[in-house]
Enzyme design. Structure first.
Site, short mmCIF file in Angstrom:
data_model
loop_
_atom_site.label_atom_id
_atom_site.label_comp_id
_atom_site.label_asym_id
_atom_site.label_seq_id
_atom_site.Cartn_x
_atom_site.Cartn_y
_atom_site.Cartn_z
N LYS A 1 -11.52 0.50 -0.11
CA LYS A 1 -11.53 1.94 -0.29
C LYS A 1 -11.00 2.21 -1.69
O LYS A 1 -10.29 1.39 -2.26
CB LYS A 1 -10.74 2.65 0.79
CG LYS A 1 -9.31 2.18 1.01
CD LYS A 1 -8.76 2.86 2.25
CE LYS A 1 -7.29 2.56 2.48
NZ LYS A 1 -7.06 1.31 3.21
N GLU B 1 -10.21 7.87 8.52
CA GLU B 1 -9.44 9.12 8.61
C GLU B 1 -8.14 9.05 7.84
O GLU B 1 -7.53 10.07 7.56
CB GLU B 1 -9.18 9.50 10.06
CG GLU B 1 -8.66 8.39 10.97
CD GLU B 1 -7.35 7.81 10.56
OE1 GLU B 1 -6.46 8.59 10.20
OE2 GLU B 1 -7.20 6.57 10.59
N ASP C 1 -5.86 2.84 -3.23
CA ASP C 1 -7.10 2.85 -2.44
C ASP C 1 -7.24 4.10 -1.57
O ASP C 1 -8.31 4.35 -1.03
CB ASP C 1 -7.26 1.56 -1.63
CG ASP C 1 -6.10 1.27 -0.71
OD1 ASP C 1 -5.15 2.08 -0.66
OD2 ASP C 1 -6.14 0.23 -0.02
N ARG C 2 -6.18 4.90 -1.44
CA ARG C 2 -6.30 6.12 -0.63
C ARG C 2 -6.39 7.36 -1.52
O ARG C 2 -5.95 7.33 -2.67
CB ARG C 2 -5.06 6.31 0.24
CG ARG C 2 -4.90 5.24 1.26
CD ARG C 2 -3.72 5.57 2.15
NE ARG C 2 -3.62 4.54 3.17
CZ ARG C 2 -3.09 4.74 4.36
NH1 ARG C 2 -2.57 5.91 4.68
NH2 ARG C 2 -3.05 3.76 5.24
N ASP D 1 -2.48 6.61 -3.26
CA ASP D 1 -1.33 5.92 -2.68
C ASP D 1 -0.83 4.78 -3.57
O ASP D 1 -1.30 4.61 -4.70
CB ASP D 1 -1.67 5.40 -1.27
CG ASP D 1 -2.60 4.20 -1.31
OD1 ASP D 1 -3.38 4.09 -2.27
OD2 ASP D 1 -2.54 3.37 -0.38
N SER E 1 0.80 -1.22 0.00
CA SER E 1 0.00 0.00 0.00
C SER E 1 0.83 1.28 0.00
O SER E 1 1.63 1.49 -0.89
CB SER E 1 -0.96 -0.05 1.19
OG SER E 1 -1.92 0.94 1.05
N HIS E 2 0.68 2.09 1.04
CA HIS E 2 1.36 3.39 1.07
C HIS E 2 2.80 3.28 1.58
O HIS E 2 3.51 4.28 1.64
CB HIS E 2 0.58 4.34 1.98
CG HIS E 2 0.46 3.81 3.37
ND1 HIS E 2 -0.37 2.77 3.68
CD2 HIS E 2 1.10 4.14 4.50
CE1 HIS E 2 -0.24 2.48 4.96
NE2 HIS E 2 0.64 3.30 5.49
N ASP F 1 -1.20 1.54 -3.87
CA ASP F 1 -2.10 0.57 -4.48
C ASP F 1 -3.44 1.18 -4.90
O ASP F 1 -4.36 0.46 -5.28
CB ASP F 1 -2.32 -0.63 -3.56
CG ASP F 1 -2.99 -0.25 -2.25
OD1 ASP F 1 -2.83 0.91 -1.81
OD2 ASP F 1 -3.68 -1.10 -1.67
N ARG G 1 -0.35 6.08 16.87
CA ARG G 1 -1.26 7.05 16.28
C ARG G 1 -2.10 7.65 17.40
O ARG G 1 -2.74 6.93 18.16
CB ARG G 1 -2.17 6.38 15.25
CG ARG G 1 -1.42 5.66 14.14
CD ARG G 1 -2.26 5.54 12.89
NE ARG G 1 -1.74 4.56 11.96
CZ ARG G 1 -0.67 4.72 11.17
NH1 ARG G 1 0.00 5.86 11.21
NH2 ARG G 1 -0.28 3.77 10.34
N THR H 1 -10.56 -0.02 13.00
CA THR H 1 -9.71 0.41 11.89
C THR H 1 -9.47 -0.75 10.92
O THR H 1 -9.18 -1.87 11.34
CB THR H 1 -8.37 0.92 12.45
OG1 THR H 1 -8.64 2.09 13.19
CG2 THR H 1 -7.39 1.23 11.34
#
Ligand code: VG1
Ligand code: CO
Length: 554
Positions: free
Chosen positions: A389, A377, A293-294, A289, A125-126, A291, A509, A357
């Site tokens: 997403k 978020e 999805d963001r 991002d 991902s990111h 992949d 976080r 999450t």
């Protein structure tokens, strides 16, 4: 190009031994690339997935598997291994993304549209990519969404007792050429990476209205961050919707994402943020991002917080997007996500759901038709069109809102704040913390929970202090310890959790939120400062980690 020959294949049983630590986190298994490159490491996980899903799916000859990745280093090798293993395990059909490249939401769309049993997505991902960075693998089930915890846990248990996997000796498939080849009993089809996804977008959105917006002189910059969305954005925005050439920047997927973090936030997408602050800035800026999805949404000198973005999309979807013209059945957000979407749901007379999450928790709600739009978020927004997403979807949703209202991003958001009030919100990430120190710090905070009710905190009083647990309203499954939260008398919140997507050290976080019906005119830093101070003090952050300043603020 279909090849009707049926070459003989030789199935090989490879003896193997379990690797420690193959338990998936918030979203699949993520490790350093070199860890994944060890002999048998990836194969063990893939065989474990197959062993688990065979228990319920039965004979694989009836079934289709989808494979694609975000193009990061090791993507092609991994895909070749998976093709061989899927053939050896007897899948009837295998759909492979052309070039091995497909965004996470596009894989989700393909699984759904082609009624596949599931799909394997190669992505971290990111997280940064490259031989010294991160790689990842995720299994998505037949609804197109991430496997729920019951399945990921069963897969993990398999990895801890695996003793052999199946593969074939060699493979002669060009994954850059679309078309079908039969290998053994498997029809391997290399499919166009864009087709299913782009068709789905065209079904949902009013392309004509967005085209008129661009034709009117509206300008945007889309930063694909050298990751998977480049080809999608180029095709949809520039080719189909008439955005000017050059709208998409960093549009070629690279194995190391050009050496950057493909994470669309204010720190890692700083170039885009700077362009939107320029005198000659475009009207609209967006990024996705690794992949796909963001999403990051920007107006001229204006950042749209992901929680607000979710609320705004929910507010406008019915009027601005044909795919939602019948209205929304409900909205869902992850627990740390700002409560802005809840107020829209209330206004619309629909339910809002609060989940742990990770997108896997939205799947059952979407399948049951309880919610239409959901978000997190962490720059994640999506809907019931897939079970992930979806970054490009969010960008098209925003373009639709801008085309429908013909107002600027900033004006649309300010109007929302005037109507609903504003959730002043931030997430502070403290990365690369010592793993043991982080665990001790959270354990110490957890011990304090029972005595905190009624205590002063951030200018108000704590009314509830707990560790978030969740019972899925559809299937009754439960998840515990999903983040420590303090709810305050004035409606404010502080939430603490450790990341489940990192590959080295721990990331804390810290999320804070204060709701004010002040038309959104206050300074976010000033409003949140008392909450942040008390949160860090109670956590004894400095004492446990030596840290006070976050790496990223969102
Ligand atoms: C993070 C985000 C979470 C998101 C997950 C996967 O998880 O906080 O909201 O679902 O990444 O997103 P964590 O455990 O690190 O907080 V992605 O785009 O990395 O698949
Ligand atoms: Co992602």
């Amino acid at each position: 190009m279909a090849n009707t020959m049926k070459p003989e294949i030789q199935i090989i049983k490879v003896p193997t031994q379990p690797f420690e630590g193959q338990r998936p986190g918030t979203s699949g298994l993520r490790k350093k690339t070199r860890v994944f490159m060890q002999p048998n490491y990836l194969a063990n996980v893939v065989q474990s997935v197959f062993n688990v899903i065979r228990e319920t799916a039965g004979d694989f000859r009836q079934h289709t598997l989808v494979v694609g990745g975000d193009g990061r280093y090791y993507n092609r090798d991994a895909i070749n291994q998976i093709i061989k293993m899927a053939v050896a395990n007897g899948f009837g059909k295998l759909l492979v993304a052309s070039g091995g490249l497909m965004s996470t939401p596009a894989v989700s769309a393909v699984i759904r549209r082609r009624r596949a049993l599931g799909g394997l997505i190669l992505s971290a991902s990111h997280n940064a990519g490259g031989i010294d960075e991160d790689f990842g693998l995720k299994y998505n089930i037949h609804n197109g969404g991430p496997a729920p915890e019951s399945v990921t846990e069963a897969i993990y248990q398999q990895t801890q007792k695996i003793s052999e996997y199946l593969t074939i000796s060699d493979l002669n498939i060009d994954i850059d050429r679309e078309g079908s080849t039969r290998i053994g009993n498997t029809e391997v089809t290399v499919i166009n990476s864009l087709k299913d996804y782009c068709e789905l977008m065209e079904e949902l959105f009013d392309f004509e209205s967005i085209r008129r917006l661009f034709a009117s002189g509206f300008r945007m910059t889309f930063d694909a961050m050298h990751a998977i969305t480049g080809p999608y954005a180029h095709h949809l925005l520039e080719v189909r919707l008439g955005a000017a050439e050059g709208t998409v920047i960093n549009g070629t997927p690279l194995p190391d994402f050009g050496g950057h973090h493909p994470d669309p936030n204010l720190v890692y997408a700083a170039d885009l943020v700077a362009r939107l602050a320029d005198d000659n800035a475009p009207d609209f800026g967006a990024a996705c991002d690794g992949d796909g999805d963001r999403n990051l949404i920007l107006g001229r000198r204006f950042f749209v917080s992901p929680g607000d973005s979710l609320a705004l999309i929910a507010e406008h979807a019915k009027e601005a997007v044909p795919g939602y013209r019948n209205g929304l059945s409900g909205v869902a957000r992850s627990m740390p996500t700002s409560t802005a979407a809840d107020r829209v749901a209330q206004e619309l007379g629909i339910k809002s759901y609060e989940t742990p999450t990770g997108w896997k928790f939205f799947g059952s709600l979407l399948d049951a038709g309880l919610c239409t739009i959901c978000g997190e978020e962490s720059f994640g927004t999506g809907s019931n069109h897939v079970r992930e997403k979806d970054g490009v979807w969010a960008v098209l949703a925003w373009l639709s809102i801008l085309a429908y209202t013909r107002k600027s991003v900033e004006v649309v958001v300010r109007e929302h704040w005037r109507r609903f009030g504003r959730s002043y919100y931030q997430r502070h990430d403290f990365e690369g913390i010592d793993t043991d120190a982080a665990a001790r710090m959270i354990a110490a905070l957890r011990e304090k929970i029972p005595g905190l009710n009624g205590n002063d905190f951030g200018g108000s009083k704590i009314t509830t202090a707990d560790d978030f647990s969740y019972t899925d309203p559809v299937d009754g499954s439960t998840a515990t310890k999903q983040g420590i939260r303090f709810l305050l008398g004035d409606g404010s919140r502080a939430v603490f959790r450790l990341s489940g997507t990192g590959t080295s050290g721990a990331t804390l976080r810290l999320y804070v939120e204060r709701y004010l019906k002040d038309e959104g005119v206050s300074d976010v830093n000033q409003i949140l400062a008392p909450l942040l101070k008390d949160a860090k003090d109670l956590l004894r952050l400095k004492e446990f980690t030596g840290r006070d300043k976050p790496d990223v603020i969102t």
